[in-house]
Scaffold this motif. Structure first.
Motif, PDB file in Angstrom:
ATOM      1  N   GLN A 181      26.554  37.802  38.211  1.00 33.42           N
ATOM      2  CA  GLN A 181      25.995  38.252  39.496  1.00 33.42           C
ATOM      3  C   GLN A 181      25.742  37.077  40.437  1.00 33.42           C
ATOM      4  O   GLN A 181      26.037  37.153  41.628  1.00 33.42           O
ATOM      5  N   GLU A 182      25.199  36.012  39.916  1.00 31.59           N
ATOM      6  CA  GLU A 182      24.922  34.829  40.734  1.00 31.59           C
ATOM      7  C   GLU A 182      26.221  34.232  41.271  1.00 31.59           C
ATOM      8  O   GLU A 182      26.300  33.839  42.442  1.00 31.59           O
ATOM      9  N   ILE A 183      27.238  34.177  40.441  1.00 32.51           N
ATOM     10  CA  ILE A 183      28.546  33.674  40.871  1.00 32.51           C
ATOM     11  C   ILE A 183      29.114  34.572  41.957  1.00 32.51           C
ATOM     12  O   ILE A 183      29.620  34.095  42.978  1.00 32.51           O
ATOM     13  N   ALA A 184      29.022  35.888  41.768  1.00 30.67           N
ATOM     14  CA  ALA A 184      29.554  36.834  42.752  1.00 30.67           C
ATOM     15  C   ALA A 184      28.873  36.649  44.101  1.00 30.67           C
ATOM     16  O   ALA A 184      29.541  36.646  45.150  1.00 30.67           O
ATOM     17  N   ARG A 205      43.743  36.350  43.189  1.00 31.82           N
ATOM     18  CA  ARG A 205      44.367  36.107  41.885  1.00 31.82           C
ATOM     19  C   ARG A 205      43.372  35.383  40.984  1.00 31.82           C
ATOM     20  O   ARG A 205      42.536  34.600  41.454  1.00 31.82           O
ATOM     21  N   PHE A 206      43.466  35.627  39.695  1.00 35.23           N
ATOM     22  CA  PHE A 206      42.547  35.004  38.750  1.00 35.23           C
ATOM     23  C   PHE A 206      42.654  33.483  38.763  1.00 35.23           C
ATOM     24  O   PHE A 206      41.661  32.792  38.537  1.00 35.23           O
ATOM     25  N   THR A 207      43.830  32.943  39.039  1.00 33.68           N
ATOM     26  CA  THR A 207      43.965  31.483  39.100  1.00 33.68           C
ATOM     27  C   THR A 207      43.124  30.921  40.248  1.00 33.68           C
ATOM     28  O   THR A 207      42.456  29.899  40.092  1.00 33.68           O
ATOM     29  N   TRP A 244      37.898  28.638  42.379  1.00 37.29           N
ATOM     30  CA  TRP A 244      36.769  28.788  43.312  1.00 37.29           C
ATOM     31  C   TRP A 244      35.439  28.786  42.582  1.00 37.29           C
ATOM     32  O   TRP A 244      34.462  28.240  43.071  1.00 37.29           O
ATOM     33  N   VAL A 245      35.385  29.422  41.420  1.00 37.47           N
ATOM     34  CA  VAL A 245      34.142  29.434  40.645  1.00 37.47           C
ATOM     35  C   VAL A 245      33.793  28.018  40.211  1.00 37.47           C
ATOM     36  O   VAL A 245      32.650  27.578  40.363  1.00 37.47           O
ATOM     37  N   THR A 246      34.768  27.285  39.697  1.00 39.56           N
ATOM     38  CA  THR A 246      34.473  25.934  39.211  1.00 39.56           C
ATOM     39  C   THR A 246      34.117  24.988  40.344  1.00 39.56           C
ATOM     40  O   THR A 246      33.475  23.961  40.114  1.00 39.56           O
ATOM     41  N   PRO A 285      35.117  24.451  32.348  1.00 44.01           N
ATOM     42  CA  PRO A 285      36.137  25.300  32.981  1.00 44.01           C
ATOM     43  C   PRO A 285      37.022  26.029  31.972  1.00 44.01           C
ATOM     44  O   PRO A 285      37.553  27.090  32.258  1.00 44.01           O
ATOM     45  N   ASN A 286      37.160  25.479  30.781  1.00 39.40           N
ATOM     46  CA  ASN A 286      38.015  26.087  29.763  1.00 39.40           C
ATOM     47  C   ASN A 286      37.335  27.219  29.006  1.00 39.40           C
ATOM     48  O   ASN A 286      37.963  27.856  28.166  1.00 39.40           O
ATOM     49  N   ARG A 287      36.068  27.488  29.286  1.00 43.02           N
ATOM     50  CA  ARG A 287      35.342  28.547  28.583  1.00 43.02           C
ATOM     51  C   ARG A 287      35.516  29.908  29.247  1.00 43.02           C
ATOM     52  O   ARG A 287      34.999  30.902  28.758  1.00 43.02           O
ATOM     53  N   SER A 288      36.226  29.966  30.341  1.00 41.87           N
ATOM     54  CA  SER A 288      36.427  31.262  30.995  1.00 41.87           C
ATOM     55  C   SER A 288      37.500  32.052  30.253  1.00 41.87           C
ATOM     56  O   SER A 288      38.238  31.520  29.438  1.00 41.87           O
TER      57      SER A 288
END
Length: 65
Positions: free
Chosen positions: A7-10, A26-28, A33-35, A44-47
């Protein structure tokens, strides 16, 4: 923020990318953008596709409000 803070990320994505329709991101791009969000501090590799999908759905809901 961690990947589990959906939710916080959104909300942060809504603020930072207000002109973007999250339904068509796109997910890529979403992953990048999230990172790049200020305050994001997770590996970043934990997504996963499941996490990115949850973030995208929360972003769609947040942007619709």
């Amino acid at each position: 923020m961690k990947w589990t803070d959906v939710q916080e990320i959104a909300m942060a994505l809504t603020d930072k990318h207000s002109g973007i329709d999250p339904q068509y991101v796109r997910f890529t791009d979403l992953h990048r953008w999230v990172t790049e969000l200020e305050g994001f501090d997770d590996d970043p590799n934990r997504s996963s596709e499941k996490i990115l999908e949850a973030i995208q759905l929360a972003w769609i809901e947040d942007a619709a409000e």
